[in-house]
Enzyme design. Structure first.
Site, PDB file in Angstrom:
ATOM      1  N   LYS A 205       0.790  -1.163   0.063  1.00 21.95           N
ATOM      2  CA  LYS A 205       0.113   0.044   0.064  1.00 21.95           C
ATOM      3  C   LYS A 205       0.745   1.298  -0.011  1.00 21.95           C
ATOM      4  O   LYS A 205       2.073   1.242   0.059  1.00 21.95           O
ATOM      5  CB  LYS A 205      -1.052   0.089   1.270  1.00 21.95           C
ATOM      6  CG  LYS A 205      -2.088  -1.075   0.913  1.00 21.95           C
ATOM      7  CD  LYS A 205      -3.343  -0.861   1.850  1.00 21.95           C
ATOM      8  CE  LYS A 205      -4.673  -1.449   1.544  1.00 21.95           C
ATOM      9  NZ  LYS A 205      -5.502  -1.217   2.293  1.00 21.95           N
ATOM     10  N   ARG A 239      -4.745  -9.627   4.423  1.00 29.01           N
ATOM     11  CA  ARG A 239      -5.160  -9.733   2.727  1.00 29.01           C
ATOM     12  C   ARG A 239      -3.720  -9.388   2.178  1.00 29.01           C
ATOM     13  O   ARG A 239      -3.302  -8.077   2.267  1.00 29.01           O
ATOM     14  CB  ARG A 239      -6.013  -8.784   2.898  1.00 29.01           C
ATOM     15  CG  ARG A 239      -6.553  -8.579   1.437  1.00 29.01           C
ATOM     16  CD  ARG A 239      -7.890  -7.799   1.305  1.00 29.01           C
ATOM     17  NE  ARG A 239      -8.248  -7.690  -0.311  1.00 29.01           N
ATOM     18  CZ  ARG A 239      -7.805  -7.059  -1.200  1.00 29.01           C
ATOM     19  NH1 ARG A 239      -6.895  -6.034  -1.102  1.00 29.01           N
ATOM     20  NH2 ARG A 239      -8.494  -6.789  -2.451  1.00 29.01           N
TER      21      ARG A 239
END
Length: 270
Positions: A205, A239
């Site tokens: 991210k 995840r």
């Protein structure tokens, strides 16, 4: 939780698993690498081309059905914020609804509850789906995350979601800047202490990219470092894009803590 994107414009894989054939091959791969959950999404999280519910259904439902048939031992998750998509996904075999936009469709959790499947409670600070954060501010981001996700968790149980199938996701980058993401990791003990199992979606991210000054393709080491920290502090699920590497990080962290043993020990024992 291994990621399978049925999108042509994912920020990370750039559409590498957009076709049904490639998506199924990716699902087979992440299961072989140790994923217990396969998360299938049909809409890019960030800004991009509009995808209506009908197109999202066409993208994810056939793949969910196929993965459920091929891998009945794993949980198939649908990454969506739309109730009508979840309804069709659950009928195809999805056992978890990954609501990454924090209940923006209030009927979504009701669908999960009606069918008795799992539900992920996310935090976005009220952000509109598929928008990037802009000058966001929290008096205390961790307190805000706890308040919003536990409220959603309680509503999920009230709607019929089994209590042991509710997960809290602090939801890094959604409605947050890099400083918020680091604060959430630094104080993740407080989220874990709510008693609800915590899912973290850290993989590659922007908050990792900004922390380490790395482009999207250079964030794996930072992701794994953040994963090790979170695993050591009680986070229950991750995840991820790199499933095999993440499994090794989780196992090594657990072995250091003494909660699991080594898989193959011969050195100095014979």
């Amino acid at each position: 939780m291994g990621i399978v994107n049925r999108t042509p414009d994912s920020f990370y894989d750039k559409g590498a698993t957009f076709t049904d054939t490639l998506a199924l091959a990716r699902a087979d791969e992440v299961v072989a690498q140790g994923a217990a959950i396969v998360d299938i999404g049909g809409v890019k999280a960030g800004p991009g081309d509009a995808v209506d519910a009908a197109e999202e259904i066409d993208r994810v439902v056939p793949v969910i059905a196929a993965v459920h048939e091929r891998h009945p031992e794993v949980t198939v998750s649908v990454d969506t914020w739309r109730a009508e998509v979840a309804e069709r996904a659950i009928a195809a075999g999805a056992g978890l609804v990954n609501d990454t936009w924090a209940g923006v469709d209030p009927e979504l959790v009701e669908v999960a509850g009606h069918h008795g499947v799992g539900y992920v409670c996310s935090h976005t600070g009220g952000a509109v789906p598929r928008t990037r954060p802009h000058r966001v501010h929290y008096d205390d981001v961790v307190a805000d995350v706890i308040a919003e996700t536990t409220r959603l968790a309680e509503r999920a149980v009230d709607c019929g979601v089994p209590e042991d199938r509710v997960l809290l996701d602090p939801t890094h980058d959604f409605g947050k800047n890099t400083f918020h993401g680091l604060e959430l990791l630094r104080r993740i003990d407080e989220v874990v202490a709510t008693g609800w199992p915590v899912l973290m979606a850290l993989s590659n991210k922007d908050f990792i990219g900004e922390t380490c000054a790395r482009p999207v393709g250079g964030r794996v080491a930072g992701t794994l470092a953040a994963t090790a920290w979170a695993a050591a502090h009680g986070v229950a699920a991750f995840r991820v894009h790199e499933v095999g590497e993440t499994v090794d990080v989780i196992r090594m962290t657990a072995a250091i803590a003494g909660t699991v043993g080594p898989l193959d020990t011969i050195r100095g024992l014979a």
